[in-house]
Design a protein around this motif. Sequence first.
Motif, PDB file in Angstrom:
ATOM      1  N   ARG A  43     -53.540 -66.919  77.104  1.00  0.00           N
ATOM      2  CA  ARG A  43     -52.389 -67.650  76.564  1.00  0.00           C
ATOM      3  C   ARG A  43     -51.073 -66.946  76.931  1.00  0.00           C
ATOM      4  O   ARG A  43     -50.112 -67.590  77.360  1.00  0.00           O
ATOM      5  N   ILE A  44     -51.027 -65.645  76.740  1.00  0.00           N
ATOM      6  CA  ILE A  44     -49.821 -64.877  77.074  1.00  0.00           C
ATOM      7  C   ILE A  44     -49.512 -64.985  78.569  1.00  0.00           C
ATOM      8  O   ILE A  44     -48.358 -65.159  78.976  1.00  0.00           O
ATOM      9  N   TYR A  47     -47.875 -68.332  79.563  1.00  0.00           N
ATOM     10  CA  TYR A  47     -46.444 -68.389  79.251  1.00  0.00           C
ATOM     11  C   TYR A  47     -45.637 -67.451  80.151  1.00  0.00           C
ATOM     12  O   TYR A  47     -44.545 -67.797  80.607  1.00  0.00           O
ATOM     13  N   LYS A  48     -46.184 -66.269  80.417  1.00  0.00           N
ATOM     14  CA  LYS A  48     -45.483 -65.277  81.229  1.00  0.00           C
ATOM     15  C   LYS A  48     -45.215 -65.800  82.632  1.00  0.00           C
ATOM     16  O   LYS A  48     -44.127 -65.574  83.210  1.00  0.00           O
ATOM     17  N   LYS A  50     -45.047 -68.889  83.427  1.00  0.00           N
ATOM     18  CA  LYS A  50     -44.372 -70.196  83.277  1.00  0.00           C
ATOM     19  C   LYS A  50     -45.264 -71.377  83.654  1.00  0.00           C
ATOM     20  O   LYS A  50     -44.786 -72.417  84.104  1.00  0.00           O
ATOM     21  N   ILE A  52     -47.023 -72.649  81.289  1.00  0.00           N
ATOM     22  CA  ILE A  52     -46.698 -73.432  80.098  1.00  0.00           C
ATOM     23  C   ILE A  52     -45.218 -73.191  79.807  1.00  0.00           C
ATOM     24  O   ILE A  52     -44.770 -72.039  79.776  1.00  0.00           O
ATOM     25  N   LYS A  53     -44.479 -74.258  79.623  1.00  0.00           N
ATOM     26  CA  LYS A  53     -43.040 -74.131  79.402  1.00  0.00           C
ATOM     27  C   LYS A  53     -42.738 -73.614  78.000  1.00  0.00           C
ATOM     28  O   LYS A  53     -43.412 -73.967  77.037  1.00  0.00           O
ATOM     29  N   SER A  54     -41.707 -72.795  77.916  1.00  0.00           N
ATOM     30  CA  SER A  54     -41.215 -72.334  76.620  1.00  0.00           C
ATOM     31  C   SER A  54     -39.770 -72.799  76.441  1.00  0.00           C
ATOM     32  O   SER A  54     -39.115 -73.224  77.397  1.00  0.00           O
ATOM     33  N   LEU A 165     -45.321 -68.533  70.983  1.00  0.00           N
ATOM     34  CA  LEU A 165     -44.768 -68.198  72.291  1.00  0.00           C
ATOM     35  C   LEU A 165     -43.948 -69.325  72.910  1.00  0.00           C
ATOM     36  O   LEU A 165     -43.150 -69.077  73.829  1.00  0.00           O
ATOM     37  N   LYS A 166     -44.121 -70.519  72.433  1.00  0.00           N
ATOM     38  CA  LYS A 166     -43.327 -71.639  72.954  1.00  0.00           C
ATOM     39  C   LYS A 166     -41.847 -71.450  72.646  1.00  0.00           C
ATOM     40  O   LYS A 166     -40.986 -71.996  73.332  1.00  0.00           O
ATOM     41  N   GLN A 168     -38.815 -69.047  72.725  1.00  0.00           N
ATOM     42  CA  GLN A 168     -38.264 -67.778  73.211  1.00  0.00           C
ATOM     43  C   GLN A 168     -37.406 -67.152  72.115  1.00  0.00           C
ATOM     44  O   GLN A 168     -36.857 -67.840  71.263  1.00  0.00           O
TER      45      GLN A 168
END
Length: 351
Positions: A43-44, A47-48, A50, A52-54, A165-166, A168
């Motif tokens: 999951r991390i 996100y790291k 990108k 998955i968008k945050s 995490l979504k 920032q």
Amino acid sequence: MNIINKLWYPNKDNSTIEKIFLKLLYSVLLPFSFIYFVFTVIRIALYKHKLIKSYKCRIPVIVIGNIVSGGSGKTPVVISLALALKHKKLNVGIISRGYKAKIINPIIINNNHNANQVGDEPLLIFQKTHLPICVHSNRVLAIETLLNTYQDLDVIISDDGLQHLKMQRDIECVVFNNFETGNNTLLPSGPLRENIRKWDYSLYSGDNISNKIIHNSQSKAVKSKRVNKNLYNMKSNEIKSISDFKNQNILIAAGIAHPQNIKKLFDEFNINANIYFNLNDHQELTNKHILEINKNYHEYNIIIITEKDLVKYNKNSLIHTLNKEVWVLNLEALIPNDFIQDIFIKIQKNK
């Protein structure tokens, strides 16, 4: 203390049978902790990189969170920091999930809401700060709702949400109580929601904080102090200090994560105080609990609850059904001025 807490926070006073059982339980749950670890790493990474968008807010976001499951004293820190920044003439907004509240659309709390609608902690924060606070499990949606309603906000404080995490964030403050990270294992065999990583500040309310936490998180250690302001009588509003309860038998019936921290306050004055352990965090006294207390706890003439509990109760109903005096403990977090100034400077830089 329930069996999960005994597993997560080992106690040398446990009996031999308990220790054997807890070792077996730990062994059974450990593979699930590994699965949880793999899930969090993936999951991390998503996100790291990108995948998955945050969401990046147009104003600074401060997260007051924790890495352990259960309470660590976040709410008093949120209240103290919000009031300190308000005192510095910043327009502060707050977001919260509203734990246990049945929320469909984002709600901006007002004086007409109750704890069932918005959650006990967000309602307490609102009552203490009188600042805009929006509750919803989707923190991005909560932020957008606040920004659309209050266009002049300078900063948003997120009550919890470290693992969200979504969203920032510009500043991360991780709060620890005197139990710290327990057995240092991820859920479900331990209390950790995530492993120690880099964040900005580690706030601790115990005597000290382990060097491992500070070193691995590369964070600044901040000593916060829980201050007992006073207690007030639920019926008469009479105010007393803890020392005034000498020679009384006290029963602590607080729906918080670690009621033993309240007991320690009374222990310092050698006051006979015991904990009613049939309440979980966020749980309120039901008719069943009240009947049990009235029937089985005759020797206790004083009931202690917290302000977090108070927001859940119909005041007159609780006083009428409990055949004892009910006193409300007012606890606050005292945070250092240099920490507040650090936060203020970072907000100014990130605006």
